[in-house]
Motif scaffolding. Structure first.
Motif, short mmCIF file in Angstrom:
data_model
loop_
_atom_site.label_atom_id
_atom_site.label_comp_id
_atom_site.label_asym_id
_atom_site.label_seq_id
_atom_site.Cartn_x
_atom_site.Cartn_y
_atom_site.Cartn_z
N GLN A 1 -42.87 2.94 39.20
CA GLN A 1 -42.46 3.02 37.79
C GLN A 1 -43.63 2.81 36.84
OE1 GLN A 1 -37.82 1.65 38.67
NE2 GLN A 1 -39.01 0.45 37.23
N LEU A 2 -44.58 1.97 37.20
CA LEU A 2 -45.77 1.81 36.36
C LEU A 2 -46.55 3.12 36.29
CD1 LEU A 2 -47.18 -1.73 37.31
CD2 LEU A 2 -46.03 -1.06 35.19
N LYS A 3 -46.60 3.82 37.42
CA LYS A 3 -47.30 5.10 37.46
C LYS A 3 -46.57 6.13 36.59
CE LYS A 3 -49.28 8.48 40.66
NZ LYS A 3 -49.47 8.84 42.10
N THR A 4 -45.23 6.19 36.74
CA THR A 4 -44.43 7.13 35.94
C THR A 4 -44.58 6.86 34.45
OG1 THR A 4 -42.79 7.36 37.71
CG2 THR A 4 -42.08 7.95 35.49
N ALA A 5 -44.64 5.59 34.08
CA ALA A 5 -44.73 5.21 32.67
C ALA A 5 -46.16 5.19 32.14
CB ALA A 5 -44.10 3.84 32.48
N ASN A 6 -47.11 5.58 33.00
CA ASN A 6 -48.52 5.56 32.61
C ASN A 6 -48.93 4.17 32.12
OD1 ASN A 6 -51.06 6.73 32.30
ND2 ASN A 6 -50.68 7.31 30.17
N ALA A 7 -48.49 3.16 32.87
CA ALA A 7 -48.74 1.77 32.48
C ALA A 7 -49.38 0.98 33.62
CB ALA A 7 -47.44 1.11 32.03
N GLU A 8 -50.17 1.65 34.43
CA GLU A 8 -50.77 0.98 35.59
C GLU A 8 -51.77 -0.09 35.21
OE1 GLU A 8 -50.96 3.71 39.36
OE2 GLU A 8 -51.52 4.95 37.64
N ASP A 9 -52.21 -0.09 33.94
CA ASP A 9 -53.13 -1.14 33.49
C ASP A 9 -52.46 -2.52 33.54
OD1 ASP A 9 -51.51 0.07 31.38
OD2 ASP A 9 -52.49 -1.35 30.03
N ARG A 10 -51.12 -2.55 33.53
CA ARG A 10 -50.41 -3.83 33.56
C ARG A 10 -50.57 -4.56 34.90
NH1 ARG A 10 -44.55 -2.46 30.74
NH2 ARG A 10 -45.37 -1.20 29.01
N LYS A 11 -51.01 -3.85 35.91
CA LYS A 11 -51.18 -4.48 37.23
C LYS A 11 -52.13 -5.67 37.18
CE LYS A 11 -50.54 -0.30 40.07
NZ LYS A 11 -51.21 0.56 41.07
N ASN A 12 -52.99 -5.73 36.18
CA ASN A 12 -53.97 -6.81 36.08
C ASN A 12 -53.42 -8.05 35.37
OD1 ASN A 12 -56.08 -5.30 37.32
ND2 ASN A 12 -56.34 -4.17 35.40
N LEU A 13 -52.19 -7.96 34.85
CA LEU A 13 -51.59 -9.12 34.18
C LEU A 13 -51.04 -10.10 35.22
CD1 LEU A 13 -49.70 -7.20 31.35
CD2 LEU A 13 -51.78 -8.56 31.10
N PRO A 14 -51.04 -11.41 34.91
CA PRO A 14 -50.63 -12.42 35.91
C PRO A 14 -49.26 -12.17 36.53
CG PRO A 14 -51.66 -13.48 34.03
CD PRO A 14 -51.54 -12.03 33.67
N PHE A 15 -48.26 -11.86 35.72
CA PHE A 15 -46.91 -11.64 36.26
C PHE A 15 -46.92 -10.48 37.25
CE2 PHE A 15 -43.02 -9.08 36.12
CZ PHE A 15 -42.07 -10.01 36.53
N HIS A 16 -47.55 -9.40 36.89
CA HIS A 16 -47.55 -8.20 37.72
C HIS A 16 -48.34 -8.41 39.01
CE1 HIS A 16 -46.57 -7.09 33.62
NE2 HIS A 16 -46.04 -5.97 34.05
N LYS A 17 -49.43 -9.14 38.91
CA LYS A 17 -50.21 -9.47 40.10
C LYS A 17 -49.37 -10.26 41.10
CE LYS A 17 -55.02 -9.60 38.49
NZ LYS A 17 -56.18 -10.49 38.21
#
Length: 335
Positions: A265-281
């Protein structure tokens, strides 16, 4: 939705009686809901740090209210837009086991919300979250939970009827399930909102499933943030509301993303930069529990059960002056 002024509207209860009824509904519902769902009440934040990634991005375009704190330099804080991510983190930190959950009174500011009969910049809801096993991430778990929530709301109708028989709205006896794609195929020439109105008017109460991903026409039924609900395992509870001749959404909920759904879903939403945030990690590393959760609008539930025509009749917020005056002329007294 533009302001609707129902003809011949009668609020039945006075402002003071309404205030009393609001307290009764809120106190009674959260006790019944917590007991039926095996949820404990916890305290929750009004704001979170921007760098934590815990704030709800909603559709990705809404601007959170942000500010700094004198005693904590070099950090920006945001008033929550919902607690979708915070709850899951809290379940892990507080060592909740599968089948156990939490609920909290969530108060949010959504400064970009359209102001009308159903929408306010002040959001008050019961945010809830429950730990489940990975193998329980399925449609049966979702629909069973929806049925439980519907049962509690239906029970509240009877509770309110005992105290305010002249004011209570009578609710349907069952809830109907349909996916957003099935709904699109039924009404291909209608907008998503028009489809919701048509199906909810027919059945009285509906759970529209699978919201966020692209449908057969390439468009989503509605926007959903990519990093909490699994778009294949979520939905909205809608009640038909005659006062406004429209569907009234009481709850948005779903089984939350696992690692694979988050990636996709991050890829679909073009939001893969969020992977570096603490919650997402933490989530992608498998450090957070699998959960189901959602929010139930407190003011909207009061509005539904008391058959009010404007959310401002059951919550204190801010409204344009011309709206306040127009409502007053129509016996809709905004608190």
């Amino acid at each position: 939705m533009a302001l609707i002024l129902p003809k011949g509207y009668d609020p039945v209860l006075s402002v003071r009686e309404t205030q009393e009824a609001i307290k009764y509904i809120r106190d009674t519902f959260q006790k019944e809901f917590g007991k039926e769902m095996n949820l404990e009440r916890v305290s929750a934040p009004l704001f979170v740090s921007k760098s934590s990634g815990l704030n709800d991005n909603l559709n990705g375009v809404e601007r959170p209210v942000s500010f700094d704190i004198l005693g904590i330099p070099n950090e920006e804080y945001e008033v929550v837009q919902s607690l979708a991510k915070w709850k899951r983190m809290a379940l892990g930190e507080y060592n909740f086991a599968p089948g156990e959950g939490l609920y909290t009174n969530m108060n949010a500011i959504r400064r970009d919300e359209e102001l009308d009969n159903l929408h306010s910049c002040y959001v008050d809801q019961w945010d809830w979250e429950k730990v489940i096993r990975k193998e329980d991430r399925n449609i049966k778990t979702l629909e069973d939970t929806v049925k439980t929530i519907f049962k509690v709301i239906k029970h509240m109708e009877h509770e309110v009827w005992y105290k305010y028989p002249q004011a209570v709205k009578h609710l349907p006896d069952d809830i109907f399930f349909i996916t957003s794609e099935e709904l699109r195929q039924m009404y291909p020439d209608k907008t998503p909102k028009e489809r919701e109105n048509l199906i909810t008017k027919e059945h009285g109460c509906v759970f529209v499933e699978k919201i966020g991903g692209a449908l057969g026409d390439g468009k989503p039924h509605d926007g959903r943030a990519p990093d909490y609900d699994d778009w294949e395992l979520n939905g909205d509870i809608l009640f038909w509301f005659e006062n406004l001749d429209s569907a009234l959404e009481i709850s948005s909920m779903g089984i939350r993303v696992d690692e694979a759904a988050m990636e996709s879903q991050l890829k679909t939403a073009n939001a893969e930069d969020r992977k570096n945030l603490p919650f997402h990690k933490s989530l992608l590393a498998g450090e957070l529990p699998y959960t189901i959760g959602g929010g139930i609008g407190q003011s909207r539930l009061c509005m539904l059960l008391l058959n009010k025509a404007h959310v401002g009749e059951v919550q204190s917020s801010v409204w344009p002056v011309d709206m306040i005056e127009a409502c007053k002329k129509n016996k809709m007294i905004l608190l």
